[in-house]
Design an enzyme around this catalytic site. Structure first.
Site, PDB file in Angstrom:
ATOM      1  CB  CYS A   1     -40.155 -11.733  41.334  1.00 15.77           C
ATOM      2  SG  CYS A   1     -40.178 -10.761  39.819  1.00 15.77           S
TER       3      CYS A   1
ATOM      4  CB  CYS B   1     -47.148  -9.850  38.442  1.00 15.23           C
ATOM      5  SG  CYS B   1     -45.782  -9.256  37.408  1.00 15.23           S
TER       6      CYS B   1
ATOM      7  CB  CYS C   1     -46.858 -13.494  40.214  1.00 14.84           C
ATOM      8  SG  CYS C   1     -45.485 -14.644  40.009  1.00 14.84           S
TER       9      CYS C   1
ATOM     10  CB  CYS D   1     -39.311 -21.941  25.592  1.00 12.75           C
ATOM     11  SG  CYS D   1     -40.251 -20.432  25.847  1.00 12.75           S
TER      12      CYS D   1
ATOM     13  CB  CYS E   1     -43.632 -18.043  23.497  1.00 13.12           C
ATOM     14  SG  CYS E   1     -44.893 -18.832  24.523  1.00 13.12           S
TER      15      CYS E   1
HETATM   16  N1  SAM Z   1     -40.538 -13.243  35.587  1.00 16.20           N
HETATM   17  C1  SAM Z   1     -40.721 -13.435  34.208  1.00 16.20           C
HETATM   18  C2  SAM Z   1     -41.804 -12.564  33.637  1.00 16.20           C
HETATM   19  O1  SAM Z   1     -42.806 -12.345  34.278  1.00 16.20           O
HETATM   20  O2  SAM Z   1     -41.650 -12.126  32.491  1.00 16.20           O
HETATM   21  C3  SAM Z   1     -40.958 -14.866  33.799  1.00 16.20           C
HETATM   22  C4  SAM Z   1     -41.786 -15.806  34.686  1.00 16.20           C
HETATM   23  S1  SAM Z   1     -43.525 -15.427  34.846  1.00 16.20           S
HETATM   24  C5  SAM Z   1     -44.008 -16.524  36.131  1.00 16.20           C
HETATM   25  C6  SAM Z   1     -44.234 -16.031  33.329  1.00 16.20           C
HETATM   26  C7  SAM Z   1     -45.706 -15.868  33.127  1.00 16.20           C
HETATM   27  O3  SAM Z   1     -46.422 -16.780  33.907  1.00 16.20           O
HETATM   28  C8  SAM Z   1     -46.339 -14.537  33.474  1.00 16.20           C
HETATM   29  O4  SAM Z   1     -46.160 -13.568  32.497  1.00 16.20           O
HETATM   30  C9  SAM Z   1     -47.795 -14.900  33.600  1.00 16.20           C
HETATM   31  O5  SAM Z   1     -48.434 -14.730  32.353  1.00 16.20           O
HETATM   32  C10 SAM Z   1     -47.762 -16.372  33.973  1.00 16.20           C
HETATM   33  N2  SAM Z   1     -48.272 -16.597  35.334  1.00 16.20           N
HETATM   34  C11 SAM Z   1     -47.654 -16.272  36.499  1.00 16.20           C
HETATM   35  N3  SAM Z   1     -48.397 -16.627  37.571  1.00 16.20           N
HETATM   36  C12 SAM Z   1     -49.530 -17.187  37.090  1.00 16.20           C
HETATM   37  C13 SAM Z   1     -50.704 -17.744  37.698  1.00 16.20           C
HETATM   38  N4  SAM Z   1     -50.860 -17.788  39.021  1.00 16.20           N
HETATM   39  N5  SAM Z   1     -51.665 -18.232  36.888  1.00 16.20           N
HETATM   40  C14 SAM Z   1     -51.512 -18.190  35.549  1.00 16.20           C
HETATM   41  N6  SAM Z   1     -50.434 -17.670  34.915  1.00 16.20           N
HETATM   42  C15 SAM Z   1     -49.458 -17.172  35.671  1.00 16.20           C
HETATM   43 FE1  SF4 Z   2     -41.959 -11.659  38.800  1.00 22.60          FE
HETATM   44 FE2  SF4 Z   2     -44.052 -13.261  38.802  1.00 22.60          FE
HETATM   45 FE3  SF4 Z   2     -44.223 -10.888  37.653  1.00 22.60          FE
HETATM   46 FE4  SF4 Z   2     -42.675 -12.799  36.517  1.00 22.60          FE
HETATM   47  S1  SF4 Z   2     -44.883 -12.839  36.763  1.00 22.60           S
HETATM   48  S2  SF4 Z   2     -42.167 -10.630  36.823  1.00 22.60           S
HETATM   49  S3  SF4 Z   2     -41.967 -13.847  38.375  1.00 22.60           S
HETATM   50  S4  SF4 Z   2     -43.883 -11.265  39.836  1.00 22.60           S
END
Ligand code: SAM
Ligand code: SF4
Ligand code: DTB
Length: 312
Positions: free
Chosen positions: A48, A52, A55, A124, A184
């Site tokens: 990605c 973030c 992540c 979802c 959500c």
């Molecule tokens: N890429 C898309 C986005 O970020 O909008 C969708 C997938 S992303 C993995 C969805 C959500 O998962 C993120 O917004 C975050 O709140 C949550 N998330 C990701 N990694 C995480 C982690 N290690 N622990 C807890 N929540 C996490």
């Molecule tokens: Fe990409 Fe992870 Fe951020 Fe979603 S949360 S936009 S998968 S880096």
């Protein structure tokens, strides 16, 4: 008094008063013995472009994750059928995309949505940023809800993500509600933010029109190789207080005890249910990290005299 003072007043009450108020409202709007089980599926994993800090899937983080291109429709439907058979009533598909792009991959996701909706599961998706016409197509395909988290407060957000703004997120959420899709939207605790940041996030959620019907409260799942590695976990009573405060501010919403349960004791999860959490992710995997085994959750709910919500 400003609204924020009121939120802080709710949050900082003596715990017995806070839990009593949360339970009273929970019972008015929900059956307190039931939790909804939801199953997650990572339909596109890793690589990605977003940064973030929490992540495992960001190219900016060296996490050793094996990337996976978009899954086939049939594979996802096999997972969705299994999810239904194991008691889930909501199926959530997550893609490691910055945003949805029109084209064959989006068409494939629309097919997945149609297929899952036909199984009479709530459907979802969380696919990153969306434009209004894409939200309308997801709605037409049968999407129940779109997950797009604000993650944290406006003030703390730039410490966590720099590649898209808070405003970008609010615009996606607008497109989702304008298309008639249920929003959500929640956040993550345990990224080094203050209690005030958590309350500020709740204030932003409260200002959304309409307010979210589903609020995931994630605790950060530690991922080695991310900038957040080594951040101390959320203090348990603070988690319980946030859940109770969310329940009081959003009495009709689903408050979801989302990521991070593997790192919690049964007793802490129990307190979260008593504070008004009424949904969990079921099954041993979230998107890329581990979640409690189904048998452990069944055993816990059994001991508490609680049960999984049946399909409506
Ligand atoms: N890429 C898309 C986005 O970020 O909008 C969708 C997938 S992303 C993995 C969805 C959500 O998962 C993120 O917004 C975050 O709140 C949550 N998330 C990701 N990694 C995480 C982690 N290690 N622990 C807890 N929540 C996490
Ligand atoms: Fe990409 Fe992870 Fe951020 Fe979603 S949360 S936009 S998968 S880096
Ligand atoms: C949400 O708020 N939590 C879920 C769902 N929305 C997509 C994601 C949790 C991801 C946990 C980290 C992982 O497994 O990669």
């Amino acid at each position: 008094m400003t609204r924020l003072n009121q939120i802080a007043d709710v949050y900082y009450q003596p715990l017995p008063d806070l839990l009593f108020e949360a339970q009273r409202l929970h019972r008015e709007h929900h059956d307190p013995r039931e939790v909804q089980l939801c199953t997650l599926s990572s339909i596109k994993t890793g690589l990605c472009p977003e940064d973030c800090a929490y992540c495992s899937q960001s190219v900016h983080n060296q996490t050793g994750l094996t990337p996976q291109p978009l899954t086939s429709v049939e594979t996802v439907l096999v997972e969705a059928r299994a999810a239904k058979a194991s008691g889930s009533t909501r199926f959530c598909m997550g893609a490691a995309w910055r945003e949805v792009k029109d084209g064959p991959l989006f068409e494939q996701v629309l097919e997945m949505v149609q297929g899952v909706a036909a199984l009479e599961l709530e459907v979802c998706c969380t696919l990153g940023m969306l434009k209004p016409h894409q939200a309308e197509r997801l709605k037409a395909a049968g999407l129940t809800a779109y997950n797009h988290n604000l993650d944290t407060s406006p003030a703390y957000y730039p410490q966590v993500i720099t590649t898209r703004t808070y405003q970008d997120r609010l615009e996606t959420i607008r497109a989702v509600s304008d298309a008639g899709i249920s929003v959500c939207c929640g956040g993550i605790l345990g990224m080094g933010e203050s209690v005030q940041d958590r309350l500020d996030l709740l204030e932003v959620l409260l200002g959304l029109n309409p307010p979210p019907e589903s609020i995931p409260i994630n605790c950060w799942v530690p991922v080695a190789g991310t900038p957040l590695e080594g951040t101390p976990p959320v203090e348990p009573v603070e988690l319980v207080r946030i859940i109770a405060t969310a329940r009081i501010l959003f009495p009709a919403a689903m408050v979801r005890l989302s990521a991070g349960r593997l790192q919690m004791s049964d007793e802490l999860q129990t307190l979260c249910f008593l504070a008004g959490a009424n949904s969990i992710f079921s099954g041993p995997r979230l998107l890329t990290t581990a979640n409690p085994e189904r048998s452990r959750d069944e055993q816990l709910l059994g001991r508490l005299g609680m049960k999984a919500r049946a399909n409506r």
